[in-house]
Write a protein that holds these residues in place. Structure first.
Motif, PDB file in Angstrom:
ATOM      1  N   ILE A 170       0.865  -1.192   0.000  1.00 13.86           N
ATOM      2  CA  ILE A 170       0.000   0.000   0.000  1.00 13.86           C
ATOM      3  C   ILE A 170       0.891   1.227   0.000  1.00 13.86           C
ATOM      4  O   ILE A 170       1.762   1.371   0.863  1.00 13.86           O
ATOM      5  CB  ILE A 170      -0.922   0.021   1.237  1.00 13.86           C
ATOM      6  CG1 ILE A 170      -1.777  -1.248   1.299  1.00 13.86           C
ATOM      7  CG2 ILE A 170      -1.808   1.260   1.229  1.00 13.86           C
ATOM      8  CD1 ILE A 170      -2.539  -1.396   2.607  1.00 13.86           C
ATOM      9  N   HIS A 171       0.682   2.086  -0.964  1.00 10.21           N
ATOM     10  CA  HIS A 171       1.448   3.327  -1.050  1.00 10.21           C
ATOM     11  C   HIS A 171       0.491   4.501  -0.840  1.00 10.21           C
ATOM     12  O   HIS A 171      -0.372   4.772  -1.668  1.00 10.21           O
ATOM     13  CB  HIS A 171       2.133   3.440  -2.410  1.00 10.21           C
ATOM     14  CG  HIS A 171       3.033   4.641  -2.530  1.00 10.21           C
ATOM     15  ND1 HIS A 171       3.810   4.881  -3.637  1.00 10.21           N
ATOM     16  CD2 HIS A 171       3.291   5.677  -1.675  1.00 10.21           C
ATOM     17  CE1 HIS A 171       4.496   6.013  -3.472  1.00 10.21           C
ATOM     18  NE2 HIS A 171       4.183   6.512  -2.289  1.00 10.21           N
ATOM     19  N   ARG A 181       4.049   1.930   2.287  1.00  8.06           N
ATOM     20  CA  ARG A 181       4.892   3.035   1.833  1.00  8.06           C
ATOM     21  C   ARG A 181       4.093   4.332   1.975  1.00  8.06           C
ATOM     22  O   ARG A 181       2.921   4.378   1.584  1.00  8.06           O
ATOM     23  CB  ARG A 181       5.316   2.846   0.377  1.00  8.06           C
ATOM     24  CG  ARG A 181       6.083   1.555   0.118  1.00  8.06           C
ATOM     25  CD  ARG A 181       6.525   1.467  -1.335  1.00  8.06           C
ATOM     26  NE  ARG A 181       7.555   2.467  -1.635  1.00  8.06           N
ATOM     27  CZ  ARG A 181       7.550   3.230  -2.733  1.00  8.06           C
ATOM     28  NH1 ARG A 181       6.573   3.122  -3.624  1.00  8.06           N
ATOM     29  NH2 ARG A 181       8.526   4.100  -2.935  1.00  8.06           N
ATOM     30  N   ILE A 182       4.691   5.340   2.559  1.00  4.31           N
ATOM     31  CA  ILE A 182       4.021   6.633   2.714  1.00  4.31           C
ATOM     32  C   ILE A 182       4.893   7.720   2.112  1.00  4.31           C
ATOM     33  O   ILE A 182       6.081   7.816   2.423  1.00  4.31           O
ATOM     34  CB  ILE A 182       3.730   6.954   4.197  1.00  4.31           C
ATOM     35  CG1 ILE A 182       2.684   5.988   4.759  1.00  4.31           C
ATOM     36  CG2 ILE A 182       3.234   8.390   4.348  1.00  4.31           C
ATOM     37  CD1 ILE A 182       2.307   6.254   6.215  1.00  4.31           C
ATOM     38  N   ILE A 225       6.234   6.184  -7.331  1.00  2.00           N
ATOM     39  CA  ILE A 225       5.228   5.120  -7.411  1.00  2.00           C
ATOM     40  C   ILE A 225       5.831   3.906  -8.108  1.00  2.00           C
ATOM     41  O   ILE A 225       6.482   4.036  -9.147  1.00  2.00           O
ATOM     42  CB  ILE A 225       3.974   5.610  -8.163  1.00  2.00           C
ATOM     43  CG1 ILE A 225       3.295   6.728  -7.350  1.00  2.00           C
ATOM     44  CG2 ILE A 225       3.003   4.471  -8.416  1.00  2.00           C
ATOM     45  CD1 ILE A 225       2.156   7.401  -8.068  1.00  2.00           C
ATOM     46  N   GLU A 226       5.629   2.734  -7.526  1.00  2.00           N
ATOM     47  CA  GLU A 226       6.172   1.498  -8.084  1.00  2.00           C
ATOM     48  C   GLU A 226       5.044   0.648  -8.661  1.00  2.00           C
ATOM     49  O   GLU A 226       3.898   0.714  -8.211  1.00  2.00           O
ATOM     50  CB  GLU A 226       6.923   0.717  -7.001  1.00  2.00           C
ATOM     51  CG  GLU A 226       8.135   1.465  -6.453  1.00  2.00           C
ATOM     52  CD  GLU A 226       8.821   0.720  -5.326  1.00  2.00           C
ATOM     53  OE1 GLU A 226       8.319  -0.372  -4.943  1.00  2.00           O
ATOM     54  OE2 GLU A 226       9.845   1.212  -4.827  1.00  2.00           O
ATOM     55  N   GLY A 230       2.558  -2.267  -9.414  1.00  5.14           N
ATOM     56  CA  GLY A 230       1.938  -3.339  -8.649  1.00  5.14           C
ATOM     57  C   GLY A 230       1.455  -2.948  -7.277  1.00  5.14           C
ATOM     58  O   GLY A 230       0.820  -3.752  -6.586  1.00  5.14           O
ATOM     59  N   GLU A 231       1.740  -1.726  -6.814  1.00  4.25           N
ATOM     60  CA  GLU A 231       1.283  -1.316  -5.490  1.00  4.25           C
ATOM     61  C   GLU A 231      -0.074  -0.620  -5.562  1.00  4.25           C
ATOM     62  O   GLU A 231      -0.427  -0.036  -6.591  1.00  4.25           O
ATOM     63  CB  GLU A 231       2.314  -0.403  -4.820  1.00  4.25           C
ATOM     64  CG  GLU A 231       2.599   0.880  -5.554  1.00  4.25           C
ATOM     65  CD  GLU A 231       3.756   1.661  -4.935  1.00  4.25           C
ATOM     66  OE1 GLU A 231       4.483   1.083  -4.108  1.00  4.25           O
ATOM     67  OE2 GLU A 231       3.932   2.837  -5.283  1.00  4.25           O
ATOM     68  N   PHE A 232      -0.813  -0.698  -4.463  1.00  2.00           N
ATOM     69  CA  PHE A 232      -2.112  -0.041  -4.367  1.00  2.00           C
ATOM     70  C   PHE A 232      -1.860   1.399  -3.908  1.00  2.00           C
ATOM     71  O   PHE A 232      -1.412   1.633  -2.782  1.00  2.00           O
ATOM     72  CB  PHE A 232      -3.012  -0.772  -3.358  1.00  2.00           C
ATOM     73  CG  PHE A 232      -4.447  -0.346  -3.407  1.00  2.00           C
ATOM     74  CD1 PHE A 232      -5.401  -1.121  -4.057  1.00  2.00           C
ATOM     75  CD2 PHE A 232      -4.856   0.836  -2.811  1.00  2.00           C
ATOM     76  CE1 PHE A 232      -6.733  -0.728  -4.099  1.00  2.00           C
ATOM     77  CE2 PHE A 232      -6.173   1.246  -2.850  1.00  2.00           C
ATOM     78  CZ  PHE A 232      -7.124   0.465  -3.495  1.00  2.00           C
ATOM     79  N   VAL A 233      -2.132   2.350  -4.784  1.00  2.00           N
ATOM     80  CA  VAL A 233      -1.805   3.750  -4.511  1.00  2.00           C
ATOM     81  C   VAL A 233      -3.044   4.480  -3.973  1.00  2.00           C
ATOM     82  O   VAL A 233      -4.090   4.509  -4.621  1.00  2.00           O
ATOM     83  CB  VAL A 233      -1.285   4.452  -5.774  1.00  2.00           C
ATOM     84  CG1 VAL A 233      -0.971   5.928  -5.468  1.00  2.00           C
ATOM     85  CG2 VAL A 233      -0.044   3.746  -6.316  1.00  2.00           C
ATOM     86  N   VAL A 234      -2.881   5.049  -2.789  1.00  2.00           N
ATOM     87  CA  VAL A 234      -3.930   5.851  -2.155  1.00  2.00           C
ATOM     88  C   VAL A 234      -3.451   7.291  -2.079  1.00  2.00           C
ATOM     89  O   VAL A 234      -2.423   7.574  -1.451  1.00  2.00           O
ATOM     90  CB  VAL A 234      -4.249   5.341  -0.733  1.00  2.00           C
ATOM     91  CG1 VAL A 234      -5.330   6.215  -0.089  1.00  2.00           C
ATOM     92  CG2 VAL A 234      -4.672   3.883  -0.752  1.00  2.00           C
TER      93      VAL A 234
END
Length: 610
Positions: free
Chosen positions: A343-344, A374-375, A428-429, A431-435
């Motif tokens: 989770i980003h 990740r934040i 941003i990488e 495959g990650e879920f970006v919020v």
């Protein structure tokens, strides 16, 4: 030292200046300048010593060279550079040897020398401690467990003689020891405060709000207002009349209105009196043209995370607005990221990071183990030499939380104007879920009425380009962004009337945290809205419907609200807070307000397919 020290003559004595003044005095009297003054022992020979010191320190970029005094151990006044036009004033200097005796007797009488000596003693005494107590009983001055090391003060306690510079070194070592202990204690206390306030009082397994049970009947917890409606109406009328006078620069009427408002307003009074006090301050600043300077000074004040957390605790104890917005956002993240491995969170306006400990705590209990978190913490740069210090401190604090709850964690700090951020900066990488998350901070972005390329549009365009999995937005819904001053003033008055009335309904008037919150948040914002214009006016809220139009134009669509979440949030607020708090929905917006006036709104967005 005085703040205007650079404008005043220096306290040091320049021997060359003294010599030149004495020579010119002798020539004016028609007498021969004594040869001893040209070549005698009164001054060091070969251009060294005192005269050399005087000549090298007249340059603004000169380097100090004092034996036994390291750069980091100098008194602060020795580290101050002197301007090139600095004036060294000269006075008499006593010296040794026969030449000095003839010099003293030829220039001054004994009484004058005594007077000079007394004046020097008086000046020196100003720098001595006021107390006559030379030896301090450490036991009576230092509390237990304060981190004080008794060994560092051995010479003062036992009476052993040590050199002056060694004592100062030991004092510095002691100070460093105390600071390290204070930092350790503060971090421990801060961690406990975070647990108590941000984890809802416990560190056990968290309970999802949709699984919580609340009484079906709401408790009526409101109390009657203590102020009269007539008084409130009169103060508001006076404030509006004063604003109208200020808008046309009618200073006589404005000052008369301000005088009347001051008679009935106070930062320690009821809600309407406090409101009038801060609005009067702002009107006065606008009239004097000092609004920007005052707002800048208020904004520059750095508040520690501990003090901010105490104020936050007081705020959420009487007002559900921010707490409900955080619960809404965190619950939405947990629900939408149930199957995500990474989770980003890109947080616009992370500030002290109060939103995230509760989420970290919940992620640690996720079935199958916590995901990688990740934040990217985004803030505006701070004034001073370390513009990113605050956002980095927040990252360190969150990293300790993740380490404690065994949540894999990465942090990316960004401290710059938000409209200048590029997608690559977000790191941003695949495959990650970006919020993308923003709570209440977009109100500080300038709009197209100020600059052609609107920062609001630029930031929304950046978010859309990042193509997040979800965009969670909470806004302060306000109408006081009008370009016309009186219209803006009226709307701001209505908005802040609700907030001051809300505080007055639950908090004692003398509550320290209430005073701090009203002064450093509401008071500062009012100063900006009323007394600042153009790019200096950064408090520019819009209604949630205006934000809805903006976000749709940027290429997003709203997700429907979760009914169970809405029901439980409503029950939580009705049972835990004043009956005058409102929570409702309009379309896909969660709305919060006070006595029918909408104050905050939250929603969840995803990129539209088109």
């Amino acid at each position: 030292m005085e703040e205007d020290m650079e404008e005043k003559p220096c306290m040091f004595h320049d021997a060359l200046a003294l010599q030149a003044a004495e020579k010119s005095l002798y020539e004016a009297l028609g007498e021969q300048y004594p040869s001893s003054m040209d070549h005698g022992a009164s001054y060091p020979e070969n251009g060294g010593g005192f005269s050399d010191y005087a000549s090298t320190t007249t340059s603004s970029d000169s380097h100090w060279s004092l034996d036994g005094l390291e750069n980091n151990n100098r008194p602060s006044w020795l580290q101050t550079p002197f301007p090139s036009n600095f004036v060294f004033q000269s006075t008499s200097r006593s010296t040794s040897g026969d030449n000095s005796a003839s010099f003293g007797s030829s220039m001054f009488k004994d009484s004058e020398l005594a007077m000079q000596f007394k004046r020097g003693v008086d000046e020196a005494s100003k720098f001595l401690p006021k107390s006559s107590q030379l030896f301090i009983d450490v036991e009576s001055y230092v509390p237990k467990n304060s981190g004080f090391d008794e060994n560092t003060s051995e010479s003062r306690l036992t009476g052993k003689k040590k050199s002056h510079w060694r004592d100062e070194d030991e004092d510095l070592a002691e100070e460093r020891s105390n600071k390290q202990s204070a930092v350790y204690v503060e971090e421990t206390e801060l961690s406990e405060m975070f647990d108590k306030i941000l984890l809802c009082g416990g560190t056990g397994q968290p309970v999802c709000i949709t699984d919580q049970k609340f009484p079906t009947e709401a408790k009526a917890r409101g109390k009657k207002s203590t102020g009269s409606k007539k008084e409130t109406a009169d103060l508001r009328t006076l404030l509006v009349l004063c604003a109208q006078a200020v808008s046309v620069d009618d200073r006589r009427t404005a000052n008369e209105m301000l005088r009347q408002i001051r008679e009935h307003s106070s930062p320690l009074g009821n809600g309407s009196e406090r409101l009038a006090h801060y609005f009067a301050n702002s009107l006065e600043a606008r009239l004097a043209g000092t609004g920007t300077q005052i707002y800048t000074a208020l904004s520059s004040k750095k508040t520690s995370a501990a003090d901010m957390l105490k104020a936050y605790q007081t705020y959420i104890s009487v007002c559900p607005f921010k707490k409900a917005a955080i619960i809404f956002a965190n619950h939405s993240i947990m629900r939408l990221t149930a199957n995500a491995d990474t989770i980003h969170i890109v947080d616009f306006g992370i500030s002290y990071g109060f939103q995230w400990p509760a989420l970290i705590h919940r992620l640690s209990f996720r079935p199958g183990g916590p995901p990688k978190l990740r934040i990217t913490g985004i803030e505006l740069p701070q004034r001073g030499f370390r513009p990113a210090e605050g956002v980095h401190e927040t990252g360190h604090r969150l990293a300790r939380y993740c380490q404690r709850y065994k949540v894999p964690f990465e942090y990316n700090a960004i401290a710059q104007k938000w409209e200048t951020i590029r997608v690559e900066d977000l790191k941003i990488e695949q495959g990650e879920f970006v919020v993308v998350n923003s709570l209440f901070r977009f109100k500080n972005l300038l709009d197209e009425t100020v600059v052609v390329n609107s920062p609001r549009g630029a930031v929304l365009k950046l978010i859309r380009k990042a193509n997040p999995s979800v965009f969670i937005q909470a806004v302060l819904s306000g109408s006081y962004n009008a370009p016309f001053f009186v219209t803006r003033f009226r709307e701001a008055l209505f908005h802040y009337s609700a907030l001051f009335d809300m505080c007055d309904s639950k908090l004692p008037r003398e509550d320290e945290m209430r005073l701090m919150f009203e002064k450093e948040f509401y008071g500062r914002e009012i100063m900006n809205v009323v007394a600042c214009e153009g790019t200096e006016r950064v408090e520019r809220p819009e209604t949630y419907k205006q934000w809805q139009a903006r976000v749709i134009r940027a290429g997003f669509k709203q997700l429907p609200l979760e009914k169970e979440l809405m029901q439980n949030l409503k029950l939580k607020i009705e049972n835990g807070y004043d009956k005058n708090f409102d929570i409702d929905q309009n379309g896909n917006w969660l709305l919060q307000g006070w006595k029918g006036r909408i104050v905050y709104a939250s929603s969840v967005w995803v990129p539209s397919s088109s």
